[in-house]
Design a protein around this motif. Sequence first.
Motif, PDB file in Angstrom:
ATOM      1  N   PRO A  58       0.818  -1.214   0.000  1.00 50.28           N
ATOM      2  CA  PRO A  58       0.000   0.000   0.000  1.00 50.28           C
ATOM      3  C   PRO A  58       0.850   1.263   0.000  1.00 50.28           C
ATOM      4  O   PRO A  58       1.980   1.274   0.497  1.00 50.28           O
ATOM      5  N   ASP A  59       0.303   2.310  -0.560  1.00 46.92           N
ATOM      6  CA  ASP A  59       1.010   3.562  -0.704  1.00 46.92           C
ATOM      7  C   ASP A  59       1.477   4.073   0.649  1.00 46.92           C
ATOM      8  O   ASP A  59       0.719   4.100   1.621  1.00 46.92           O
ATOM      9  N   GLY A  60       2.745   4.485   0.724  1.00 48.42           N
ATOM     10  CA  GLY A  60       3.304   5.031   1.949  1.00 48.42           C
ATOM     11  C   GLY A  60       3.830   4.009   2.929  1.00 48.42           C
ATOM     12  O   GLY A  60       4.402   4.374   3.960  1.00 48.42           O
ATOM     13  N   VAL A  61       3.644   2.740   2.641  1.00 48.93           N
ATOM     14  CA  VAL A  61       4.064   1.660   3.550  1.00 48.93           C
ATOM     15  C   VAL A  61       5.444   1.149   3.157  1.00 48.93           C
ATOM     16  O   VAL A  61       5.725   0.946   1.978  1.00 48.93           O
ATOM     17  N   THR A  62       6.300   0.962   4.153  1.00 52.31           N
ATOM     18  CA  THR A  62       7.579   0.280   3.949  1.00 52.31           C
ATOM     19  C   THR A  62       7.409  -1.150   4.441  1.00 52.31           C
ATOM     20  O   THR A  62       6.932  -1.369   5.563  1.00 52.31           O
ATOM     21  N   ALA A  63       7.780  -2.122   3.617  1.00 52.42           N
ATOM     22  CA  ALA A  63       7.495  -3.512   3.957  1.00 52.42           C
ATOM     23  C   ALA A  63       8.683  -4.419   3.691  1.00 52.42           C
ATOM     24  O   ALA A  63       9.482  -4.187   2.779  1.00 52.42           O
ATOM     25  N   GLY A  64       8.775  -5.452   4.497  1.00 51.88           N
ATOM     26  CA  GLY A  64       9.670  -6.570   4.255  1.00 51.88           C
ATOM     27  C   GLY A  64       8.868  -7.837   4.422  1.00 51.88           C
ATOM     28  O   GLY A  64       8.092  -7.962   5.382  1.00 51.88           O
ATOM     29  N   ALA A  65       8.984  -8.774   3.492  1.00 50.51           N
ATOM     30  CA  ALA A  65       8.145  -9.976   3.554  1.00 50.51           C
ATOM     31  C   ALA A  65       8.876 -11.168   2.971  1.00 50.51           C
ATOM     32  O   ALA A  65       9.709 -11.032   2.066  1.00 50.51           O
ATOM     33  N   ALA A  66       8.558 -12.327   3.506  1.00 55.54           N
ATOM     34  CA  ALA A  66       9.120 -13.575   2.998  1.00 55.54           C
ATOM     35  C   ALA A  66       8.123 -14.698   3.220  1.00 55.54           C
ATOM     36  O   ALA A  66       7.425 -14.730   4.236  1.00 55.54           O
ATOM     37  N   VAL A  67       8.036 -15.583   2.234  1.00 58.44           N
ATOM     38  CA  VAL A  67       7.242 -16.808   2.355  1.00 58.44           C
ATOM     39  C   VAL A  67       8.155 -17.968   1.989  1.00 58.44           C
ATOM     40  O   VAL A  67       8.703 -18.012   0.879  1.00 58.44           O
ATOM     41  N   PHE A  68       8.320 -18.893   2.922  1.00 60.26           N
ATOM     42  CA  PHE A  68       9.203 -20.040   2.696  1.00 60.26           C
ATOM     43  C   PHE A  68       8.379 -21.316   2.710  1.00 60.26           C
ATOM     44  O   PHE A  68       7.622 -21.569   3.653  1.00 60.26           O
ATOM     45  N   ASP A  69       8.512 -22.100   1.644  1.00 62.97           N
ATOM     46  CA  ASP A  69       7.804 -23.370   1.513  1.00 62.97           C
ATOM     47  C   ASP A  69       8.687 -24.476   2.061  1.00 62.97           C
ATOM     48  O   ASP A  69       9.699 -24.846   1.453  1.00 62.97           O
ATOM     49  N   ARG A  70       8.339 -25.021   3.212  1.00 65.78           N
ATOM     50  CA  ARG A  70       9.150 -26.058   3.841  1.00 65.78           C
ATOM     51  C   ARG A  70       9.092 -27.369   3.069  1.00 65.78           C
ATOM     52  O   ARG A  70       9.979 -28.217   3.208  1.00 65.78           O
ATOM     53  N   GLN A  71       8.067 -27.553   2.256  1.00 69.40           N
ATOM     54  CA  GLN A  71       7.947 -28.797   1.481  1.00 69.40           C
ATOM     55  C   GLN A  71       8.950 -28.826   0.333  1.00 69.40           C
ATOM     56  O   GLN A  71       9.557 -29.869   0.048  1.00 69.40           O
ATOM     57  N   THR A  72       9.132 -27.681  -0.320  1.00 63.94           N
ATOM     58  CA  THR A  72      10.059 -27.629  -1.459  1.00 63.94           C
ATOM     59  C   THR A  72      11.420 -27.058  -1.081  1.00 63.94           C
ATOM     60  O   THR A  72      12.368 -27.133  -1.866  1.00 63.94           O
ATOM     61  N   GLY A  73      11.493 -26.432   0.123  1.00 66.01           N
ATOM     62  CA  GLY A  73      12.746 -25.828   0.542  1.00 66.01           C
ATOM     63  C   GLY A  73      13.083 -24.561  -0.211  1.00 66.01           C
ATOM     64  O   GLY A  73      14.259 -24.197  -0.348  1.00 66.01           O
ATOM     65  N   THR A  74      12.068 -23.860  -0.717  1.00 72.29           N
ATOM     66  CA  THR A  74      12.297 -22.650  -1.507  1.00 72.29           C
ATOM     67  C   THR A  74      11.407 -21.505  -1.018  1.00 72.29           C
ATOM     68  O   THR A  74      10.365 -21.730  -0.390  1.00 72.29           O
TER      69      THR A  74
END
Length: 435
Positions: A58-74
């Motif tokens: 969203p506008d004006g938001v600073t973000a850091g994000a991660a999604v890790f799939d433990r099944q594929t290891g990626t």
Amino acid sequence: MKRRLLATAAALLLIGAPAGSATANASTDARARADADAAVVAPAGPAAQAGPASVEVPDGVTAGAAVFDRQTGTFTEQLNTDLRFRSASVVKLLLALDFLWNRGPDYTVPAADRARLEPMLRSSWDDAANYYWSQNGGPAIITRMAGRLGLKDTVGPPAGYDGYWGYASLSARDTVTIYRYLLDSAPAAVRDFVMGNLRQSTRCASDDFDQHFGIAGAFEKPWAIKQGWAGSSYEEGTCGPPGTAAAAPRTADRATASSAQTQAAQARAAHAKAAKAAQAPAQHQQNQALAPVAADVDLIRPALHSTGTVGAGDRFVVAVFTLHPVGTSYGKAFTDIGRLTRSLDVPGAARPAGWWYGTWSSHVNVRRDPSTRNAPITQLPAVAEVLVGCQARGEEVQVPPYTNDWWAYLPQYGGWVSNIFISSPGNRLPDVKDC
């Protein structure tokens, strides 16, 4: 006449009046007034920008994000994964792990500690964090746990803020590492204790803030969450029946002071520091004259974080950290982190069915049925976006000059709100099914 009504409704939308009703009525309904206080805020527009990997930031938001799939290891999503954020209550994961670290081989948790750790993990109880921060060395906890887990970006509070456990900094990638340790390497008793409590997250936190944002709103169970929030612009928590909230706005999570008077003085000083920094952000960024903070950790802007796991067998680890413009309300930040989290690529994760709508007032009551006869079960954060499952006709609600007898069912709350407080033209929501 129909054209005139449509034009009137359009004008009301432009000035922030409720679009959930098109019929005027000058009478007063005292019961309806309990469904919103006098503060009316215009609904936030969708203004959003696409981040890397199509993450909606969203506008004006600073973000850091991660999604890790433990099944594929990626990783299926990575956005500013090494960016440091003040952790707020997410650091309570490290406080719990530090306590449990040397309690082998059976990792028994004494009753007195269980009484602190369980609500700290489930309901983000600050008093428990204060206790462990004070008892176990404060910033040394962060140093120990960063070394033990191999965290790359995690550091303790800046110099001069040693008492503020919420000022320890975390990144999305380090948070993924913490959860991967819990799920894949920690002793079974440690994993079961911590993750078991995170799966029992309560909607209402111990300070009456609604903490089921982000992951909890974007995905169906099973999930496990540890959330964080801090901001001088966040109003008091509204979660729970009206009249029970007693929490002060959360600014900076800090260990308990030696006395209530000292703690109040320190809280006032923190508010003053934040206000001063907000008045001169350019100067603050240039020379940090307003607070001795690390150059890459922002202690001023309101923070809202959502971390945990999603899916059967805790398949996905999800970490979302956000900072919002100074002055952002809790409900607006609640909405923005919800939109961002819903945009993440989490393959196969179950999404809740329904329609997302904004609300336009503060302290909107959620009822057990589509009427005002029974006491509210909770209140919504101001202007928060909510998931509507279906709608039905019920008791007519009047907030002069508006009236509406349609009600929206909110499956994530298990209750109803009058459509008069939903941001949509017309009394009946156009795309929502009948209950």
